[in-house]
Design an enzyme around this catalytic site. Structure first.
Site, mmCIF file in Angstrom:
data_model
loop_
_atom_site.group_PDB
_atom_site.id
_atom_site.type_symbol
_atom_site.label_atom_id
_atom_site.label_comp_id
_atom_site.label_asym_id
_atom_site.label_seq_id
_atom_site.Cartn_x
_atom_site.Cartn_y
_atom_site.Cartn_z
ATOM 1 N N ASP A 17 -4.913 22.247 -10.343
ATOM 2 C CA ASP A 17 -5.304 21.015 -11.038
ATOM 3 C C ASP A 17 -4.594 21.407 -12.476
ATOM 4 O O ASP A 17 -5.007 21.990 -13.479
ATOM 5 C CB ASP A 17 -6.758 20.903 -11.103
ATOM 6 C CG ASP A 17 -6.992 19.655 -12.033
ATOM 7 O OD1 ASP A 17 -6.239 19.124 -12.888
ATOM 8 O OD2 ASP A 17 -8.191 18.967 -11.755
ATOM 9 N N LYS A 48 -5.446 10.794 -18.019
ATOM 10 C CA LYS A 48 -5.486 11.542 -19.329
ATOM 11 C C LYS A 48 -4.497 11.273 -20.193
ATOM 12 O O LYS A 48 -4.242 10.363 -20.441
ATOM 13 C CB LYS A 48 -6.395 12.969 -18.938
ATOM 14 C CG LYS A 48 -7.306 13.111 -17.864
ATOM 15 C CD LYS A 48 -8.584 12.737 -18.514
ATOM 16 C CE LYS A 48 -9.794 12.655 -17.239
ATOM 17 N NZ LYS A 48 -9.892 13.582 -16.607
ATOM 18 N N ARG A 63 0.796 -1.275 0.228
ATOM 19 C CA ARG A 63 0.076 -0.030 -0.161
ATOM 20 C C ARG A 63 0.939 1.219 -0.212
ATOM 21 O O ARG A 63 0.481 2.285 -0.541
ATOM 22 C CB ARG A 63 -1.012 -0.095 1.371
ATOM 23 C CG ARG A 63 -1.942 1.079 1.153
ATOM 24 C CD ARG A 63 -2.728 0.962 2.528
ATOM 25 N NE ARG A 63 -2.069 1.309 3.613
ATOM 26 C CZ ARG A 63 -2.290 0.648 4.954
ATOM 27 N NH1 ARG A 63 -3.318 -0.231 4.721
ATOM 28 N NH2 ARG A 63 -1.700 0.870 5.878
ATOM 29 N N TYR A 105 -13.189 21.343 -12.202
ATOM 30 C CA TYR A 105 -13.857 20.135 -12.303
ATOM 31 C C TYR A 105 -15.104 19.869 -11.460
ATOM 32 O O TYR A 105 -14.897 19.846 -10.385
ATOM 33 C CB TYR A 105 -12.518 19.063 -12.382
ATOM 34 C CG TYR A 105 -12.959 17.757 -12.677
ATOM 35 C CD1 TYR A 105 -13.357 17.388 -14.055
ATOM 36 C CD2 TYR A 105 -12.611 16.816 -11.654
ATOM 37 C CE1 TYR A 105 -13.302 16.061 -14.080
ATOM 38 C CE2 TYR A 105 -12.821 15.575 -11.910
ATOM 39 C CZ TYR A 105 -13.276 14.903 -13.034
ATOM 40 O OH TYR A 105 -13.620 13.708 -13.427
HETATM 41 C C1 PLP Z 1 -10.528 13.749 -15.346
HETATM 42 C C2 PLP Z 1 -10.394 14.951 -14.295
HETATM 43 C C3 PLP Z 1 -10.020 14.805 -12.872
HETATM 44 C C4 PLP Z 1 -10.290 13.549 -12.347
HETATM 45 O O1 PLP Z 1 -9.585 12.458 -12.662
HETATM 46 P P1 PLP Z 1 -10.059 10.855 -12.529
HETATM 47 O O2 PLP Z 1 -8.742 9.948 -12.805
HETATM 48 O O3 PLP Z 1 -10.911 10.610 -13.387
HETATM 49 O O4 PLP Z 1 -10.369 10.699 -11.206
HETATM 50 C C5 PLP Z 1 -9.494 15.883 -12.360
HETATM 51 N N1 PLP Z 1 -9.145 17.112 -12.819
HETATM 52 C C6 PLP Z 1 -9.641 17.262 -14.222
HETATM 53 C C7 PLP Z 1 -9.474 18.614 -14.936
HETATM 54 C C8 PLP Z 1 -10.148 16.113 -14.954
HETATM 55 O O5 PLP Z 1 -10.314 16.502 -16.329
#
Ligand code: PLP
Length: 390
Positions: A179, A204, A54, A107
């Protein structure tokens, strides 16, 4: 070393793995020690030793080291999703009685976490105009601990003046959490722009192939790392070895993929801008975009995600357009090799600032397909849009 060289070499230790170019997958919960002394030494080394599945294995640690090096942070923490990185980072920095400022363009699941969990634990959450810049100083209170930024904004793509926001936040002793998913560690140099914690939905572009979930918290300093890692570890957030492997594999080609996403997205954005069925393209790399000057000043390039407002028509016409697309998949997430589209009308949530569009809105992710084929697919969609709007 230039970024394109770093991305190939960062976090790689072939000498440890019989010469294997890439770190092998570690699938383990238990890590065996030779002796009680060894067991104790591992515990004492805390975040630097492998002691239990973990808390990290060589492959998750190599991923963390590679991303921290690329972005220029002290250390990084890998989590099981981008949302876990957001939740973990904010929980680590905030306590009951603290005040949190969040961009109104964040987001949506970030908002939901703030509004339903942080508020329940006594954190005061306030949303601010994404375009506020240095005027954020007016909203900062003695108990403001964190200013949360995201640029460009989710779904609406406003740029934020992060250096100005960071200057005001730091002057008041608050931290800046950004972010950075859209720009990745390559296109926005968070720590040179005043960010303290840079968050990524590695799901992403870093994974890049739509086949794994990943979050990353990149920390400016070792002290921040220690603080955030302690909290995230206490919650039990972790990343599997298989997903870390996919993330490292994706990371090696991030730069070449992004170059192609950028070229194709710019080409399609310009083409859409002049399309009679399009009212507005929300993409800061376009010179006509209101955020272009800030983007040009602070970013090293653009990725492939943009917003599009269609000319005024019933939402059903936009839905007919999306249904007619054959190459653009209809689905959440983005950053993979493939093109995607989703409707965004009705999904844009604002509380601090009004946001409106005269026409229906969609979000497009421009993948690695041939640009002419993608335009032909969008044209197929526009024909359905016109037929349904008539
Ligand atoms: C998709 C996304 C997230 C969350 O990511 P996950 O891996 O889907 O939990 C956070 N911030 C932005 C800008 C995103 O597009």
């Amino acid at each position: 070393m230039k970024p394109d060289t770093r991305i190939v070499h960062a976090g790689r230790h072939p000498e440890r793995f019989d010469g294997a170019v890439s770190t092998p997958v570690y699938r383990c919960s238990t890590i065996l020690s030779d002796s009680v002394a060894d067991l104790k030494a591992r515990n004492k080394a805390k975040f630097d030793a492998v002691s239990y599945g973990r808390t990290g294995t060589p492959i998750t640690m190599d991923l963390e080291a590679a991303v921290a090096e690329l972005e220029g942070g002290a250390r990084a923490i890998a989590t099981s999703s981008g949302l876990a990185a957001i939740a973990g980072a904010l929980t680590a920095l905030l306590s009951a009685g603290d005040h949190l400022l969040v961009t109104d363009s964040a987001y949506f699941p970030t908002r939901r976490f703030c509004d339903t969990v942080l508020t329940r634990f006594g954190v005061e959450v306030e949303y601010y105009d994404p375009l506020i810049g240095g005027d954020i100083a007016r909203l900062i209170r003695p108990n403001t601990r964190v200013v949360f930024t995201e640029a460009p904004g989710s779904l609406t793509f406003e740029m934020q003046d992060i250096p100005a926001i960071a200057e005001a936040a730091h002057a008041a002793g608050a931290l800046v959490v950004n972010d950075n998913t859209w720009a990745t560690p390559l296109l926005f140099r968070s720590f040179e722009k005043g960010v303290d914690l840079s968050l990524h939905a590695g799901t992403k572009y870093i994974v890049g192939h739509s086949d794994a979930m990943l979050g990353l918290i990149v920390c400016r300093t070792a002290e921040l790392f220690e603080r955030v890692k302690t909290c995230v570890g206490t919650f039990g957030y972790s990343l599997s070895g298989d997903d870390a492997f996919l993330a490292l594999r994706g990371l090696r080609t991030l730069s070449v993929r992004l170059a192609r996403h950028q070229d194709s997205a710019l080409d399609i954005a310009r083409w859409l801008q002049n399309h009679t069925d399009v009212a507005r393209v929300m993409f800061p790399a376009l010179p006509e975009d209101p955020g272009h000057a800030v983007w040009k000043r602070d970013f090293l390039g653009c990725s492939g995600l943009m917003g599009v407002e269609l000319r005024p028509a019933p939402v059903a016409a936009m839905e007919a357009m999306l249904d007619a697309l054959e190459l653009f998949g209809l689905g959440y997430s983005w950053g993979g090799f493939e093109s995607l589209a989703i409707p965004t009308s009705g999904s844009i949530q604002r509380t601090a600032t009004p946001w409106s569009a005269a026409g229906p809105t969609i979000r497009l992710h421009i993948g690695l397909e041939d640009v002419d084929d993608l335009k032909a697919d969008l044209e197929r969609g526009f024909a359905a849009f016109r037929a349904a709007a008539a």
